[in-house]
Design an enzyme around this catalytic site. Structure first.
Site, PDB file in Angstrom:
ATOM      1  N   GLY A  55       0.829  -1.204   0.000  1.00 29.01           N
ATOM      2  CA  GLY A  55       0.000   0.000   0.000  1.00 29.01           C
ATOM      3  C   GLY A  55       0.861   1.250   0.000  1.00 29.01           C
ATOM      4  O   GLY A  55       0.735   2.090  -0.867  1.00 29.01           O
ATOM      5  N   PHE A  56       1.723   1.350   1.006  1.00 25.93           N
ATOM      6  CA  PHE A  56       2.709   2.436   1.104  1.00 25.93           C
ATOM      7  C   PHE A  56       2.066   3.813   1.178  1.00 25.93           C
ATOM      8  O   PHE A  56       2.693   4.805   0.861  1.00 25.93           O
ATOM      9  CB  PHE A  56       3.711   2.355  -0.063  1.00 25.93           C
ATOM     10  CG  PHE A  56       4.254   0.972  -0.279  1.00 25.93           C
ATOM     11  CD1 PHE A  56       4.989   0.361   0.721  1.00 25.93           C
ATOM     12  CD2 PHE A  56       3.990   0.270  -1.440  1.00 25.93           C
ATOM     13  CE1 PHE A  56       5.479  -0.927   0.551  1.00 25.93           C
ATOM     14  CE2 PHE A  56       4.464  -1.025  -1.611  1.00 25.93           C
ATOM     15  CZ  PHE A  56       5.213  -1.617  -0.615  1.00 25.93           C
ATOM     16  N   ALA A 107       1.515   3.142  12.736  1.00 26.72           N
ATOM     17  CA  ALA A 107       0.790   3.098  14.004  1.00 26.72           C
ATOM     18  C   ALA A 107      -0.171   1.926  14.106  1.00 26.72           C
ATOM     19  O   ALA A 107      -0.911   1.825  15.089  1.00 26.72           O
ATOM     20  CB  ALA A 107       0.022   4.406  14.184  1.00 26.72           C
ATOM     21  N   ARG A 122       8.723  -1.857  22.050  1.00 27.49           N
ATOM     22  CA  ARG A 122       8.515  -3.299  22.115  1.00 27.49           C
ATOM     23  C   ARG A 122       8.211  -3.851  20.731  1.00 27.49           C
ATOM     24  O   ARG A 122       7.435  -3.268  19.980  1.00 27.49           O
ATOM     25  CB  ARG A 122       7.324  -3.559  23.029  1.00 27.49           C
ATOM     26  CG  ARG A 122       7.091  -4.999  23.337  1.00 27.49           C
ATOM     27  CD  ARG A 122       5.819  -5.089  24.162  1.00 27.49           C
ATOM     28  NE  ARG A 122       5.797  -6.255  24.999  1.00 27.49           N
ATOM     29  CZ  ARG A 122       4.759  -6.571  25.762  1.00 27.49           C
ATOM     30  NH1 ARG A 122       3.702  -5.775  25.801  1.00 27.49           N
ATOM     31  NH2 ARG A 122       4.788  -7.648  26.501  1.00 27.49           N
ATOM     32  N   ASN A 139       6.800  -9.017  16.868  1.00 28.10           N
ATOM     33  CA  ASN A 139       7.321 -10.160  16.111  1.00 28.10           C
ATOM     34  C   ASN A 139       8.612  -9.733  15.428  1.00 28.10           C
ATOM     35  O   ASN A 139       8.593  -9.065  14.402  1.00 28.10           O
ATOM     36  CB  ASN A 139       6.284 -10.621  15.082  1.00 28.10           C
ATOM     37  CG  ASN A 139       6.750 -11.845  14.300  1.00 28.10           C
ATOM     38  OD1 ASN A 139       7.921 -11.951  13.925  1.00 28.10           O
ATOM     39  ND2 ASN A 139       5.836 -12.758  14.051  1.00 28.10           N
ATOM     40  N   GLN A 160      10.315  -5.387   7.918  1.00 29.29           N
ATOM     41  CA  GLN A 160       9.929  -3.989   7.692  1.00 29.29           C
ATOM     42  C   GLN A 160      11.157  -3.090   7.571  1.00 29.29           C
ATOM     43  O   GLN A 160      11.210  -2.205   6.729  1.00 29.29           O
ATOM     44  CB  GLN A 160       9.034  -3.493   8.832  1.00 29.29           C
ATOM     45  CG  GLN A 160       7.626  -4.038   8.777  1.00 29.29           C
ATOM     46  CD  GLN A 160       6.897  -3.571   7.538  1.00 29.29           C
ATOM     47  OE1 GLN A 160       6.656  -2.385   7.336  1.00 29.29           O
ATOM     48  NE2 GLN A 160       6.558  -4.507   6.676  1.00 29.29           N
ATOM     49  N   GLY A 193       6.195   1.287  16.514  1.00 32.52           N
ATOM     50  CA  GLY A 193       5.940   1.218  15.075  1.00 32.52           C
ATOM     51  C   GLY A 193       7.222   1.188  14.272  1.00 32.52           C
ATOM     52  O   GLY A 193       8.209   1.856  14.602  1.00 32.52           O
ATOM     53  N   VAL A 194       7.222   0.394  13.211  1.00 34.42           N
ATOM     54  CA  VAL A 194       8.455   0.105  12.475  1.00 34.42           C
ATOM     55  C   VAL A 194       8.291   0.223  10.958  1.00 34.42           C
ATOM     56  O   VAL A 194       9.237  -0.020  10.224  1.00 34.42           O
ATOM     57  CB  VAL A 194       8.956  -1.310  12.815  1.00 34.42           C
ATOM     58  CG1 VAL A 194       9.289  -1.407  14.304  1.00 34.42           C
ATOM     59  CG2 VAL A 194       7.940  -2.382  12.434  1.00 34.42           C
ATOM     60  N   GLU A 233       7.899   2.634   8.723  1.00 34.15           N
ATOM     61  CA  GLU A 233       8.426   3.687   7.868  1.00 34.15           C
ATOM     62  C   GLU A 233       9.852   4.099   8.199  1.00 34.15           C
ATOM     63  O   GLU A 233      10.539   4.685   7.369  1.00 34.15           O
ATOM     64  CB  GLU A 233       7.489   4.903   7.930  1.00 34.15           C
ATOM     65  CG  GLU A 233       6.153   4.578   7.281  1.00 34.15           C
ATOM     66  CD  GLU A 233       5.040   5.541   7.643  1.00 34.15           C
ATOM     67  OE1 GLU A 233       4.846   6.482   6.873  1.00 34.15           O
ATOM     68  OE2 GLU A 233       4.369   5.350   8.669  1.00 34.15           O
TER      69      GLU A 233
END
Lengths: 352, 754
Positions: B249-250, B519, B640, B643, B650, B714-715, B717
């Site tokens: 999607g990006f 997010a 945190r 996974n 990512q 969150g990872v 971007e």
């Protein structure tokens, strides 16, 4: 949908007859033609599928050391044919530097010769393009100019021929065997592609119905096997057309150059043989100075067709580098990054 | 209730805690076997195919379409043009919501950008529709079009992309620059880039009276449903969107696009289900892009190398008809402890589609410029670029003065530098060569991305057979939401992951918020966690209040949910299974609800950002200018990690896009016509495998007690940020010349070195 006739001849004679009709196009690997059809850039009324002509699929050794490559031999099969790659290593390296593994598995020798330019204005249906639509003009003129010809271009067209394969072939005096309505004929590859002049829509000298049946390399070509390279500047490490490329082949004796063969890719509407550069090298000792002089001779007639002249200097540099690599000797196997500036450099230490 | 659920067992069993485990994707087998159903794989009975006709001019109007020729083509059922397009319930030019963008859906004959849809041909086959579209042979009244950033028509926008201020001043930058012992000023250019997910935008729309069933990839199901309901005058509950899998999607699938609306209109026009899939070239126009920028950085330091001023000015472009302003200055607000900071933005209006959110909008382009400028400043100070960054390390967020909720950037620098071997880097450029004599350089860039959070809901159901359902309208764009969110669900419910039926990817499930801003795991995950806790709490209330339960009276001590049983907190031997509790209560199931939202108190108190450091080694052919990123290492701290396998993926994806940003990717616009000249993957380059010979990511430990209940930052971007500059800085270190135009091309490096 847009209808076209699809025929699958069983013999060369049938293929030539079917291909002579107005609007007919020969289909082999389809790696370029199908894109052109889908993009509405070509509208043939008849596709003549020649892929069942088994006699065109052979690689034949010729008496005296030459080779005859059937027009339907796949790029990958030819590159991985060990006797062929040993005798003509620059050709194998050029083949393996083109496109992707998947495309090479489908693309054919004849189709490679006849692929259309990659000029982006040719591929944009809304742009004026004398090559695609004769008489409409050339929107590539006045464009960004990074892929345009620097040799042999005309006011009508500044597109380049994108083939890698053809570059060492033309250096090595390949001959194209053609079957046509008037029988068989042979054309040196150097005379096969046309410079645009005022008729850029004609990429080659083929007449309607004429079919490339084979490409032949003469015995003398194998004499360059020990010193033959292809080098290609790209904007990414793989799967990209050449910014500029060069094939260099040397015949060396006692540390001197007896004969040289040089051709450039990505600079003109045809693979560009640089005979003046070859003359510079004949009888010379191989060193950077003479390679640079040869490179300057190769580009002596170059002039930019657009705002960017840096490709002329890049072309000189790639000729000089290809010559240096060729002089250092053909590697025992084609590098993992064929034709890449990032391939191992012969003679360099394996570790720092 | 959606029928979309993923109940397939994972590739390996996992017992005990799920969060933190590197599970493989639970949908992996479906994907590699082709069983995963993407939007365009749906073929409802009677379905027709729709094909867009797009404009070949960038500005003007459509004067003529040969509708008769297209309509006469065998198989063509209808030709939709402004003359017969179904009327919409609201004018699509009206911005009914801050995140509604103006779309071109055949409401008039105006052309505002190249590749704008100008008609839709609907036919029995894809081939007939394609040919019909070609037969339209449009004629135009063309007006001069303008693209690019040149011109004297810049304006200061009221707000930037997601609502940030266009101008922010902290301290006195002019004074800081005037007082500086050393100064640099440099302008960096970034090109227009187009989102090109493997899966293009696609929609299958089927009307059933006043109800609408849609299969389309969406990063924001509930927003999309609301927009569709509004445009077509429907009850939101009468619109069902299914989006179980996205092929990327990006950002381009975050908000409903014009072509998706056209697919729905086409289905209404013909009264049959319709499928519309964009061709690759159609991705270069109506579905958003990253706008070009020209960023001027002015930095000053005192004699000791401490930043006295940081001025970051961005010039960018939006469309003639809507506003999306790339917020490049944000990165300059947080990274360096400059005494004075100013970020300003100006925009020009050009004849293009409206730009949109594209992976790390603002941060990707902004960090490419800032982190290049920091490198130039470090060199001007005679300092190692990593030492310079540490020297100007922000202990609190510079512009706000807030402490960071957590910031393990020092550890990122240290762990990354150690693994990369940074200590061996000579400070001067052009000092390193490889065995073949090629130039080698090392560069570093700082990565940063804000830790955002949206609002979401989730619903849990514990069933009498000991299994559970967790429902969340979450979106798996390929990042692994099916897996990571199921891990959170399993832990929240005290069950093994295989005992939880996780339902996601449909608009009739609880709103999981938009999958954007890195997010989604936090937003959806915390709602899921809350729903599980709520269900367990209700179950516990049943048990501790029932004297027949071994847990009777444990209300004060509390219970712990584990392995499908509730245990007394103070005596684990006393426990009862969920199934027994429900059975005794005569209940078939028990439900729990969860919600998530950002905590305004924490946001007021803390600055919340993920951080990282990217180290790049670039090899450059000195004569030919060809470049290759021969090593790429990122070290990231993002709170945190649910996974780590998916997180690493990512990071890799982001960093590879950073390579693309640095060396490959750009849209070539013809300035004479405004048309994109390379709208295909042959000419629009992205890296191939050979461009990524060695990549690594370090997952730096970081505990954040403030950012949200699960400590997730969150990872998605952050990997692209910092990477492009790290590569450009490595090119400088290799060659001694400073590229300031992205992507860095061989001929430009050669020209700079001449």
């Amino acid at each position: 949908m847009n209808s076209f006739e699809y025929v699958r001849p069983a013999t060369i004679a049938e293929a030539v007859a079917a291909g002579a009709a107005p609007g007919a196009a020969f289909l082999a690997g389809g790696t370029n033609l199908l894109d052109l059809l889908k993009g509405d850039l070509m509208r043939p009324t008849r596709l003549v599928d020649v892929t069942r002509l088994a006699e065109l699929g052979r690689i034949e050794r010729l008496p005296g050391g030459g080779v005859r490559i059937g027009a339907l031999v796949r790029n990958a099969d030819l590159a991985h044919d060990q006797p062929f790659a040993s005798d003509f290593p620059a050709v194998a390296e050029a083949l393996l530097s083109g496109a992707s593994a998947q495309v090479r598995n489908a693309a054919t020798v004849g189709g490679n010769l006849l692929q259309r330019t990659r000029c982006v204005w040719f591929y944009d249906v809304a742009s004026a393009c004398n090559r695609r639509a004769p008489g409409t003009g050339c929107d590539a003129r006045g464009g960004e100019g990074r892929g345009d010809a620097v040799l042999g271009w005309s006011e009508a067209c500044i597109a380049t021929h994108p083939s890698d394969f053809c570059v060492p072939l033309v250096a090595l005096d390949a001959v194209v065997e053609i079957a046509g309505p008037a029988g068989r004929r042979e054309v040196p590859l150097d005379l096969f592609h046309r410079l645009p002049g005022d008729a850029p829509e004609r990429d080659s000298v083929l007449a309607p119905g004429e079919l490339v049946v084979a490409v032949r390399l003469p015995p003398e070509a194998a004499a360059f096997a020990a010193h033959a390279r292809y080098l290609k500047l790209r904007e990414r490490t793989s799967f990209a057309f050449a910014v500029v490329s060069a094939a260099a082949a040397l015949r060396m004796e006692a540390g001197g150059i007896v004969a040289a063969r040089i051709a450039l890719g990505g600079v003109a509407a045809k693979p560009w043989r640089a005979r003046a550069a070859e003359d510079v090298l004949a009888g010379a000792r191989p060193d950077g100075t003479v390679f640079r002089r040869a490179a300057e001779a190769a580009l002596a007639d170059a002039r930019p067709s657009g705002p960017d002249a840096t490709r002329i200097e890049l072309a000189r540099r790639i000729v000089a580098r290809a010559l240096a690599l060729a002089a250092a000797g053909t590697p025992a196997r084609v590098p993992a990054l064929p034709a890449s500036p990032f391939a191992p450099i012969p003679g360099a230490a394996a570790h720092v | 209730m959606s029928e979309i659920a993923l109940t397939q067992a994972p590739a390996h069993a996992r017992h005990g805690s799920n969060i933190g485990q590197p599970l493989t994707r639970r949908d992996g087998v479906l994907k590699v076997t082709g069983a995963a159903r993407y939007a365009a794989d749906n073929h409802p009975p009677g379905m027709l195919h729709a094909v867009l006709a797009i404009s070949r001019i960038a500005r003007g109007r459509v004067a003529f379409l040969d509708v008769a020729a297209a309509g006469a083509h065998p198989g063509v059922v209808a030709v939709m043009t402004p003359a017969n397009a179904p009327k919409l319930a609201v004018d699509p030019e009206v911005k009914t919501h801050p995140f509604v963008f103006r779309i071109d859906v055949l409401q008039n004959d105006r052309v505002r950008y190249a590749h704008q849809p100008i008609a839709v041909v609907i036919a029995e086959t894809l081939e007939a529709a394609t040919e019909g579209a070609a037969l339209l042979a449009p004629r135009y009244e063309t007006e001069p079009a303008q693209t690019g950033l040149d011109g004297d028509d810049g304006f200061v926008p009221p707000v930037l992309g997601a609502g940030q201020p266009a101008v922010l001043r902290h301290g006195d930058v002019a004074a800081g620059l005037a007082a500086a012992a050393r100064r640099i000023e440099a302008t960096y250019a970034t090109p227009a880039q187009y989102h090109n997910a493997m899966e293009p935008h696609a929609i299958v729309a089927a009307w059933d009276g006043g109800r609408l069933l849609i299969d389309t990839p969406s990063q924001g199901l509930v927003l999309a449903r609301a927009r569709i309901a509004e445009l077509f005058g429907l009850e939101p509950g009468h619109v069902l969107i299914r989006s179980p899998f996205l092929g990327g999607g990006f950002g381009s699938k975050g908000l409903l696009t014009g072509p998706q609306v056209l697919g729905i209109m086409a289905a209404r026009l013909v009264g049959r289900p319709v499928k519309l899939v964009l061709r690759r070239e159609q991705m270069f126009g109506p579905v958003g892009h990253r706008a070009p920028t020209r960023q001027t950085l002015r930095l000053g330091t005192d004699a000791d190398g401490r930043l006295t001023a940081l001025d970051h000015h961005t010039r960018t472009a939006t469309s003639r008809f809507d506003d999306f302003i790339e917020p490049c200055g944000g990165v300059s607000h947080t990274l360096y402890a400059a005494a004075a900071i100013a970020t300003t933005h100006e925009a020009v209006r050009r004849d293009t589609g409206t730009p949109n959110f594209m992976r790390a909008p603002g941060e990707a382009s902004g960090s490419a410029a800032l982190e290049s400028a920091i490198d130039e400043m470090a060199d001007a100070c005679g300092m190692d670029p990593l030492a310079f960054r540490l020297h100007n390390y922000a202990e609190v967020e510079p512009v706000s003065g807030k402490p960071f909720s957590s910031k393990a950037l020092r550890a990122c620098y240290a762990e990354g530098a150690a693994r990369f071997g940074w200590a061996r880097r000579p400070r001067a450029p052009r000092q390193m060569r490889d065995a073949g004599g090629r130039l080698v350089g090392w560069g570093v860039g700082t990565a940063t991305f804000p830790a955002l959070m949206f609002q979401a809901e989730a619903r849990a159901v514990l069933r009498r057979d000991g299994t559970a359902i967790m429902e969340s309208g979450a979106h798996d764009m390929g990042q692994g939401a099916w897996t990571a969110l199921a891990q959170i669900a399993a832990d929240a419910l005290g069950l093994e992951i295989g005992q939880v039926e996780f339902r996601a990817g449909a608009s009739d499930l609880p709103d999981a918020g938009i999958a954007g801003g890195s997010a989604h795991t936090a937003t959806a995950g915390i709602a899921i966690h809350g729903a599980g806790a709520d269900a367990i709490a209700r179950l516990a209330a049943l048990a501790v209040g029932d004297e027949r339960s071994p847990l009777f009276g444990a209300g004060n001590a509390g219970v712990v949910a584990r392995g499908g049983r509730l245990h007394r907190s103070d005596d684990a031997a006393r426990s009862e299974s969920y199934a027994d509790i429900l059975a005794r209560a005569g209940l078939a199931e028990i439900q729990g609800q969860g919600r998530s939202a950002a905590d305004p108190a924490a946001q007021t108190r803390y600055a919340m950002h993920a951080h990282g450091a990217v180290f790049a080694e670039v090899t450059v052919d000195p004569a030919l200018g060809q470049m290759r990123v021969t090593r790429l290492l990122g070290a990231f701290a993002a709170g945190r990690l649910i996974n780590p396998r998916l997180v690493r993926s990512q990071y890799y994806g982001g960093m590879i896009w950073g390579v693309s940003f640095a060396l490959h990717e750009r849209a070539v616009m013809d300035p004479r016509t405004g048309r994109p000249m390379n709208p295909n993957f042959a000419a629009y380059h992205v890296p191939v495998n050979a461009d990524i010979p060695a990549i690594d990511a370090i997952l730096v430990e970081e505990h954040d007690p403030h950012v949200n209940a699960l400590g997730i930052k969150g990872v998605g971007e952050i990997g692209i940020t910092g990477t492009a500059a790290a590569i450009a800085n490595a090119i400088w270190h290799a060659t001694g010349v400073r590229p300031r135009r992205f992507p860095v091309m061989p001929h430009e490096v050669v020209a700079l070195m001449a």
